[in-house]
Design an enzyme around this catalytic site. Structure first.
Site, PDB file in Angstrom:
ATOM      1  N   GLY A 233     -50.475  55.854 160.157  1.00  0.00           N
ATOM      2  CA  GLY A 233     -50.053  54.880 161.165  1.00  0.00           C
ATOM      3  C   GLY A 233     -51.165  53.886 161.397  1.00  0.00           C
ATOM      4  N   SER A 234     -51.199  53.330 162.593  1.00  0.00           N
ATOM      5  CA  SER A 234     -52.155  52.259 162.882  1.00  0.00           C
ATOM      6  C   SER A 234     -53.573  52.811 163.085  1.00  0.00           C
ATOM      7  CB  SER A 234     -51.715  51.522 164.144  1.00  0.00           C
ATOM      8  OG  SER A 234     -51.711  52.430 165.221  1.00  0.00           O
ATOM      9  N   VAL A 237     -54.223  54.280 166.769  1.00  0.00           N
ATOM     10  CA  VAL A 237     -53.735  55.648 167.016  1.00  0.00           C
ATOM     11  C   VAL A 237     -54.534  56.650 166.176  1.00  0.00           C
ATOM     12  CG1 VAL A 237     -51.737  57.182 166.827  1.00  0.00           C
ATOM     13  CG2 VAL A 237     -51.429  54.860 167.695  1.00  0.00           C
ATOM     14  N   GLY A 238     -54.808  56.306 164.931  1.00  0.00           N
ATOM     15  CA  GLY A 238     -55.571  57.223 164.073  1.00  0.00           C
ATOM     16  C   GLY A 238     -56.950  57.510 164.647  1.00  0.00           C
ATOM     17  N   GLU A 256     -54.543  58.127 157.571  1.00  0.00           N
ATOM     18  CA  GLU A 256     -54.293  56.954 156.735  1.00  0.00           C
ATOM     19  C   GLU A 256     -53.832  55.836 157.643  1.00  0.00           C
ATOM     20  OE1 GLU A 256     -55.070  56.259 153.853  1.00  0.00           O
ATOM     21  OE2 GLU A 256     -55.783  58.285 153.469  1.00  0.00           O
ATOM     22  N   CYS A 290     -48.318  48.977 154.652  1.00  0.00           N
ATOM     23  CA  CYS A 290     -49.754  49.077 154.913  1.00  0.00           C
ATOM     24  C   CYS A 290     -50.530  48.332 153.841  1.00  0.00           C
ATOM     25  CB  CYS A 290     -50.187  50.528 154.973  1.00  0.00           C
ATOM     26  SG  CYS A 290     -49.761  51.454 153.500  1.00  0.00           S
TER      27      CYS A 290
HETATM   28  P1  NAD Z   1     -48.271  53.723 165.005  1.00  0.00           P
HETATM   29  O1  NAD Z   1     -49.712  54.051 164.847  1.00  0.00           O
HETATM   30  O2  NAD Z   1     -47.853  52.927 166.167  1.00  0.00           O
HETATM   31  O3  NAD Z   1     -47.406  55.094 165.070  1.00  0.00           O
HETATM   32  C1  NAD Z   1     -47.518  56.081 164.067  1.00  0.00           C
HETATM   33  C2  NAD Z   1     -47.088  57.432 164.640  1.00  0.00           C
HETATM   34  O4  NAD Z   1     -48.050  57.848 165.617  1.00  0.00           O
HETATM   35  C3  NAD Z   1     -45.738  57.410 165.343  1.00  0.00           C
HETATM   36  O5  NAD Z   1     -45.047  58.603 165.038  1.00  0.00           O
HETATM   37  C4  NAD Z   1     -46.139  57.369 166.819  1.00  0.00           C
HETATM   38  O6  NAD Z   1     -45.160  57.907 167.684  1.00  0.00           O
HETATM   39  C5  NAD Z   1     -47.373  58.242 166.795  1.00  0.00           C
HETATM   40  N1  NAD Z   1     -48.296  58.029 167.926  1.00  0.00           N
HETATM   41  C6  NAD Z   1     -48.444  56.919 168.706  1.00  0.00           C
HETATM   42  N2  NAD Z   1     -49.414  57.134 169.638  1.00  0.00           N
HETATM   43  C7  NAD Z   1     -49.885  58.395 169.432  1.00  0.00           C
HETATM   44  C8  NAD Z   1     -50.906  59.181 170.043  1.00  0.00           C
HETATM   45  N3  NAD Z   1     -51.629  58.725 171.077  1.00  0.00           N
HETATM   46  N4  NAD Z   1     -51.145  60.423 169.558  1.00  0.00           N
HETATM   47  C9  NAD Z   1     -50.445  60.898 168.503  1.00  0.00           C
HETATM   48  N5  NAD Z   1     -49.454  60.211 167.889  1.00  0.00           N
HETATM   49  C10 NAD Z   1     -49.173  58.960 168.339  1.00  0.00           C
HETATM   50  O7  NAD Z   1     -47.823  53.033 163.614  1.00  0.00           O
HETATM   51  P2  NAD Z   1     -46.414  52.384 163.217  1.00  0.00           P
HETATM   52  O8  NAD Z   1     -46.198  51.129 163.975  1.00  0.00           O
HETATM   53  O9  NAD Z   1     -45.352  53.431 163.217  1.00  0.00           O
HETATM   54  O10 NAD Z   1     -46.701  52.047 161.672  1.00  0.00           O
HETATM   55  C11 NAD Z   1     -47.373  50.887 161.259  1.00  0.00           C
HETATM   56  C12 NAD Z   1     -48.834  51.178 160.976  1.00  0.00           C
HETATM   57  O11 NAD Z   1     -48.946  52.229 160.020  1.00  0.00           O
HETATM   58  C13 NAD Z   1     -49.544  49.990 160.344  1.00  0.00           C
HETATM   59  O12 NAD Z   1     -50.835  49.885 160.882  1.00  0.00           O
HETATM   60  C14 NAD Z   1     -49.607  50.373 158.853  1.00  0.00           C
HETATM   61  O13 NAD Z   1     -50.635  49.726 158.137  1.00  0.00           O
HETATM   62  C15 NAD Z   1     -49.817  51.852 158.962  1.00  0.00           C
HETATM   63  N6  NAD Z   1     -49.446  52.555 157.735  1.00  0.00           N
HETATM   64  C16 NAD Z   1     -50.461  53.084 156.969  1.00  0.00           C
HETATM   65  C17 NAD Z   1     -50.157  53.719 155.763  1.00  0.00           C
HETATM   66  C18 NAD Z   1     -51.255  54.286 154.892  1.00  0.00           C
HETATM   67  O14 NAD Z   1     -50.967  55.122 154.046  1.00  0.00           O
HETATM   68  N7  NAD Z   1     -52.497  53.862 155.057  1.00  0.00           N
HETATM   69  C19 NAD Z   1     -48.812  53.853 155.372  1.00  0.00           C
HETATM   70  C20 NAD Z   1     -47.808  53.319 156.191  1.00  0.00           C
HETATM   71  C21 NAD Z   1     -48.147  52.673 157.382  1.00  0.00           C
END
Ligand code: NAD
Length: 504
Positions: A233-234, A237-238, A256, A290
């Site tokens: 994810g973003s 959050v990561g 990631e 991503c």
């Molecule tokens: P996001 O970070 O908003 O959410 C990802 C997940 O995390 C969701 O399931 C969300 O509910 C959960 N989440 C949110 N806050 C949290 C917390 N405090 N604790 C634990 N979990 C939480 O990302 P998104 O908008 O769903 O996806 C887009 C992002 O993902 C972009 O930044 C994109 O670049 C990235 N992405 C990365 C890869 C990779 O392999 N590097 C692949 C796909 C997407």
């Protein structure tokens, strides 16, 4: 065009310890191409349900760990057959729920299938450990990988089928049990995936499903019963997940995260290939991968011609109904994404760039935004050239020397994907060695993963534990086993075995 068949919204349920819980209507997943369209209603898991899911995974762990690795792998063969049976239905559900074009959704289902097939094949392959020599001739020594225990899988909306399988696959193959929390934007696809796991015969408790927002994800991360968090994810959050996990003993986090990727177009590039690589990198999935490139770094001698051809092609791309395969791409995922992309377009204007194509919002019921393309000199202070936008927003940046192009490429805190368009192996080698990335492509777009390669990045893009093929290393730990075949004890390093001062 796929017929827009009558659609029945999904009644969302949690899966805890093999029991589907009663459905609840706490939040709604909507069709981003038409926000009136309800894809499903879902429960937001409570703290008690998060705890119950982790406890169920923990209870299922010993029996699953003791099951033969080959038998565990065979469950993935059954899953593969079900995915083949469901390919069209899964692709259609995904197109409705996240707005990606049906052709991309189909490709994603196939990617998920490939991951499942890879995991099945790995069951009889040798990554399980290695035999090593011992200093003592009578000793055999080997390294054997063991599962950690409970893996939390937290995933984004943009690859709602393949990315969960990148993580669930290796985790379960190696004997871990899982608690999966899909993105709240794509809860229906997440639930359908877990229904297929159940149908494939994965034992109760080995895979558990929680729905909900980041609050549910965070409760899962805070649970000390979770050994490994596999997150995609973003960055924000990561990073938060890594900070929370730092205070939990023996917690492993594979994160990631985002990207600020680029295509570098060298002066010797094949021109048409370079334009097409730029278009696919910037606008496939409406720029919401991503690995999407929001920077095209072009040699100054080509810039004028490139900007004209690129802008002309971008103008003719069809953004529309995701179920129509003739469309190039669909909407952004939700209203917040529209606001974010438009705010970055406005910021670019404020930063004084030269706008070549002004991407405005279009349509009234969906989240459609047209491509925004601009010319900008390299500028390390610029936010739009450094930050992830996650939409059809792309800068064309001129360079003069290869050294300058590498500097421009590296002038961001991310390091995920890079593409170089050149006919010169020396140039290719220079960029290969000088740029920060996890994945590099030559004479290709910056997108296009295959599951048997590790998928990950550096800097703010990843913490060194790539997904897909790379994940087996994360969900297992190495143990070293030494066996003595002699009749007395001999120690390495000449360590004496004498006891009570007697002879060794
Ligand atoms: P996001 O970070 O908003 O959410 C990802 C997940 O995390 C969701 O399931 C969300 O509910 C959960 N989440 C949110 N806050 C949290 C917390 N405090 N604790 C634990 N979990 C939480 O990302 P998104 O908008 O769903 O996806 C887009 C992002 O993902 C972009 O930044 C994109 O670049 C990235 N992405 C990365 C890869 C990779 O392999 N590097 C692949 C796909 C997407």
């Amino acid at each position: 065009m796929t017929s827009p068949t009558a659609y029945t919204p999904v009644a969302g349920r949690l899966l805890i310890g093999g029991e589907w819980q009663a459905s609840r209507d706490d939040f709604t997943s909507r069709n981003p191409a038409n926000l009136d369209g309800v894809i499903g209603t879902f429960p937001q898991a409570t703290a008690a349900e998060v705890q119950a899911a982790v406890a169920a995974a923990r209870a299922a762990f010993p029996a699953w760990r003791r099951t033969s690795r080959i038998i565990r792998a065979e469950a993935f063969d059954r899953l593969a057959q079900l995915i083949k049976r469901e390919t069209d239905a899964l692709a259609e559900l995904m197109a409705r729920e996240c707005g990606k074009n049906i052709t991309e959704c189909r490709a994603e289902v196939v990617e998920g299938l490939h991951m499942v097939q890879y995991v099945f094949g790995k069951g009889r392959d040798g990554v399980y450990g290695e035999v090593v020599a011992s200093e003592i001739a009578e000793k055999d020594a080997y390294v054997r990988r063991k599962p950690w225990g409970v893996v939390a899988v937290i995933t984004p909306w943009n690859f709602p089928f393949a990315v969960p399988l990148w993580m669930l696959g290796p985790s379960l193959l190696e004997g871990n049990t899982c608690v999966f929390k899909p993105s709240e934007e794509t809860a229906a696809v997440g639930q359908r995936l877990i229904e297929l796991f159940v149908e494939a015969g994965f034992p109760p408790g080995t895979v558990n499903l929680l729905h909900g927002s980041g609050t549910v994800g965070e409760a899962l991360v805070r649970n000390p019963g979770v050994n490994v968090v596999c997150f995609t994810g973003s960055y924000a959050v990561g990073q938060r997940i890594q900070e929370i996990s730092a205070s939990i003993p023996n917690r492993i986090v594979a994160a990631e995260m985002g990207g600020k990727n680029a295509v570098i177009v060298c002066e010797d590039a094949r021109f048409d290939l370079a334009v097409n690589a730029g278009i696919l990198s910037a606008f496939k999935t409406t720029g919401q991968r991503c690995v999407s490139a929001s920077r095209i770094i072009v040699h100054e001698s080509l810039m004028e011609r490139y900007a004209t051809a690129f802008t002309d092609k971008a103008q003719r791309l069809r953004f529309g109904e995701p179920l129509d395969p003739k469309n190039f791409a669909g909407p952004l995922v939700n209203r917040q994404a529209v606001e974010k992309v438009l705010s970055y377009n406005a910021l670019a204007r404020q930063e004084g760039v030269k706008v070549l194509l002004d991407g405005t919002e279009c349509g009234t019921k969906g989240c459609f935004v047209q491509p925004f393309i601009y010319l900008s000199e390299a500028n390390p202070q610029s936010r739009v050239l450094r930050e992830e936008v996650f939409g059809p927003h792309v800068a064309l940046i001129p360079f003069r020397t290869d050294e300058e192009a590498a500097q421009i490429y590296n002038a961001t805190e991310y390091g995920l994907s890079m593409a170089v368009i050149t006919e010169s192996y020396r140039r290719m080698r220079f960029f290969r060695d000088e740029c920060d990335y996890g994945m590099a492509y030559v004479n290709l777009p910056s997108i296009g993963a295959e599951v048997h390669l590790p998928f990950g990045g550096v800097k703010k893009s990843g913490n060194g534990h790539p997904s897909a093929a790379g994940l087996i290393d994360v969900v297992t730990h190495k143990t070293a086993i030494t066996i003595n075949h002699g009749t007395d004890i001999k120690m390495a390093q000449g360590l004496t075995t004498a006891i009570d001062g007697g002879p060794a």
